[in-house]
Design a protein around this motif. Sequence first.
Motif, PDB file in Angstrom:
ATOM      1  N   PRO A  62       0.816  -1.223   0.000  1.00  0.00           N
ATOM      2  CA  PRO A  62       0.000   0.000   0.000  1.00  0.00           C
ATOM      3  C   PRO A  62       0.842   1.262   0.000  1.00  0.00           C
ATOM      4  CG  PRO A  62       0.215  -0.809   2.226  1.00  0.00           C
ATOM      5  CD  PRO A  62       1.006  -1.755   1.352  1.00  0.00           C
ATOM      6  N   TYR A  63       0.394   2.237  -0.739  1.00  0.00           N
ATOM      7  CA  TYR A  63       0.877   3.604  -0.610  1.00  0.00           C
ATOM      8  C   TYR A  63      -0.282   4.376   0.016  1.00  0.00           C
ATOM      9  CZ  TYR A  63       4.178   1.843  -4.054  1.00  0.00           C
ATOM     10  OH  TYR A  63       5.104   1.078  -4.707  1.00  0.00           O
ATOM     11  N   LEU A  64      -0.046   4.944   1.170  1.00  0.00           N
ATOM     12  CA  LEU A  64      -1.127   5.500   1.987  1.00  0.00           C
ATOM     13  C   LEU A  64      -0.938   6.984   2.196  1.00  0.00           C
ATOM     14  CD1 LEU A  64      -0.990   2.513   4.405  1.00  0.00           C
ATOM     15  CD2 LEU A  64      -3.085   3.180   3.199  1.00  0.00           C
TER      16      LEU A  64
ATOM     17  N   ILE B  23       5.068   5.366   2.215  1.00  0.00           N
ATOM     18  CA  ILE B  23       5.431   4.630   1.015  1.00  0.00           C
ATOM     19  C   ILE B  23       6.198   3.366   1.404  1.00  0.00           C
ATOM     20  CG2 ILE B  23       6.622   4.717  -1.212  1.00  0.00           C
ATOM     21  CD1 ILE B  23       4.164   6.557  -0.977  1.00  0.00           C
ATOM     22  N   THR B  24       7.209   3.564   2.225  1.00  0.00           N
ATOM     23  CA  THR B  24       8.004   2.455   2.702  1.00  0.00           C
ATOM     24  C   THR B  24       8.816   2.956   3.893  1.00  0.00           C
ATOM     25  OG1 THR B  24       9.591   0.733   2.060  1.00  0.00           O
ATOM     26  CG2 THR B  24      10.001   2.939   1.226  1.00  0.00           C
ATOM     27  N   GLY B  25       9.426   2.040   4.636  1.00  0.00           N
ATOM     28  CA  GLY B  25      10.312   2.470   5.717  1.00  0.00           C
ATOM     29  C   GLY B  25       9.636   2.471   7.071  1.00  0.00           C
ATOM     30  N   ASP B  26       9.968   3.440   7.887  1.00  0.00           N
ATOM     31  CA  ASP B  26       9.490   3.536   9.260  1.00  0.00           C
ATOM     32  C   ASP B  26       7.972   3.545   9.306  1.00  0.00           C
ATOM     33  OD1 ASP B  26      10.523   5.718  12.023  1.00  0.00           O
ATOM     34  OD2 ASP B  26       9.167   3.994  11.941  1.00  0.00           O
TER      35      ASP B  26
ATOM     36  N   GLU C  68       0.737  12.760  12.884  1.00  0.00           N
ATOM     37  CA  GLU C  68       1.507  11.581  12.549  1.00  0.00           C
ATOM     38  C   GLU C  68       0.541  10.442  12.277  1.00  0.00           C
ATOM     39  OE1 GLU C  68       3.962  11.399  16.032  1.00  0.00           O
ATOM     40  OE2 GLU C  68       2.528  10.150  17.120  1.00  0.00           O
ATOM     41  N   ALA C  69       1.045   9.413  11.625  1.00  0.00           N
ATOM     42  CA  ALA C  69       0.208   8.253  11.335  1.00  0.00           C
ATOM     43  C   ALA C  69       1.054   7.002  11.466  1.00  0.00           C
ATOM     44  CB  ALA C  69      -0.399   8.335   9.944  1.00  0.00           C
ATOM     45  N   GLU C  70       0.408   5.946  11.920  1.00  0.00           N
ATOM     46  CA  GLU C  70       1.114   4.693  12.130  1.00  0.00           C
ATOM     47  C   GLU C  70       0.627   3.638  11.157  1.00  0.00           C
ATOM     48  OE1 GLU C  70       1.061   3.267  16.118  1.00  0.00           O
ATOM     49  OE2 GLU C  70       2.696   1.859  15.734  1.00  0.00           O
ATOM     50  N   PHE C  71       1.532   3.124  10.370  1.00  0.00           N
ATOM     51  CA  PHE C  71       1.224   2.046   9.441  1.00  0.00           C
ATOM     52  C   PHE C  71       1.315   0.721  10.184  1.00  0.00           C
ATOM     53  CE2 PHE C  71       0.909  -0.487   5.824  1.00  0.00           C
ATOM     54  CZ  PHE C  71       1.981  -1.352   5.691  1.00  0.00           C
ATOM     55  N   ASN C  72       0.250  -0.068  10.122  1.00  0.00           N
ATOM     56  CA  ASN C  72       0.229  -1.368  10.769  1.00  0.00           C
ATOM     57  C   ASN C  72      -0.167  -2.400   9.732  1.00  0.00           C
ATOM     58  OD1 ASN C  72      -0.594  -3.738  12.226  1.00  0.00           O
ATOM     59  ND2 ASN C  72      -0.686  -2.502  14.082  1.00  0.00           N
TER      60      ASN C  72
END
Lengths: 116, 116
Positions: free
Chosen positions: B31-33, B51-54, B64-68
């Motif tokens: 996903p690109y979010l 996009i990627t990474g942290d 801020e947003a947290e990718f899970n």
Amino acid sequence: DVKVTQSSRYLVKRTGEKVFLECVQDMDHENMFWYRQDPGLGLRLIYFSYDVKMKEKGDIPEGYSVSREKKERFSLILESASTNQTSMYLCASSLPYRTTGSDTQYFGPGTRLTVL
Amino acid sequence: AQSVAQPEDQVNVAEGNPLTVKCTYSVSGNPYLFWYVQYPNRGLQFLLKYITGDNLVKGSYGFEAEFNKSQTSFHLKKPSALVSDSALYFCAVRDSYNTNAGKSTFGDGTTLTVKP
């Protein structure tokens, strides 16, 4: 800063009229988009263009057409306006993913169209 | 296919309290979010992207947003809400398998109201 401008903030038209909504971006973006925004329905993509004279249908293209004769300008056309096309119309532009690694979209201020 | 859901139409918080606006997604690839914000009578503005990474992404205005990945979520957060954060927030996703000129899918939007 990227600037996306739309020709009108507010527009009132009559049923059956041909309506042109113009969008201009000043950052040489390949991609341009037209959305309509309705309460509770979010943003729905009408058409997008990934290059001059290139266009693809979005999710709700019926009743609309588009024109992209120059890279910076993307026009949305309502061939015969109807009351159910009363909405907020948003234009956006972006660089392609292959260029930036993402495709952040930059939006214009919107045109609130009322069809009577 | 790509899709995104914002399960809450409305979020109300008191000024100074932490806020969370929820977003879940579905994609075939990676996903690109994105999060966008719309202040009253304005177009959408980009807030942040993953996009990627942290997994923790920091954006504009202290958000801020947290990718899970396991929960397929990308919730927007802010430690201390301001009245001026009151706006309409949109989550968007693009599937890495979607080569269609950067076409993202937007959620229906969540109205955040911060009360003094």
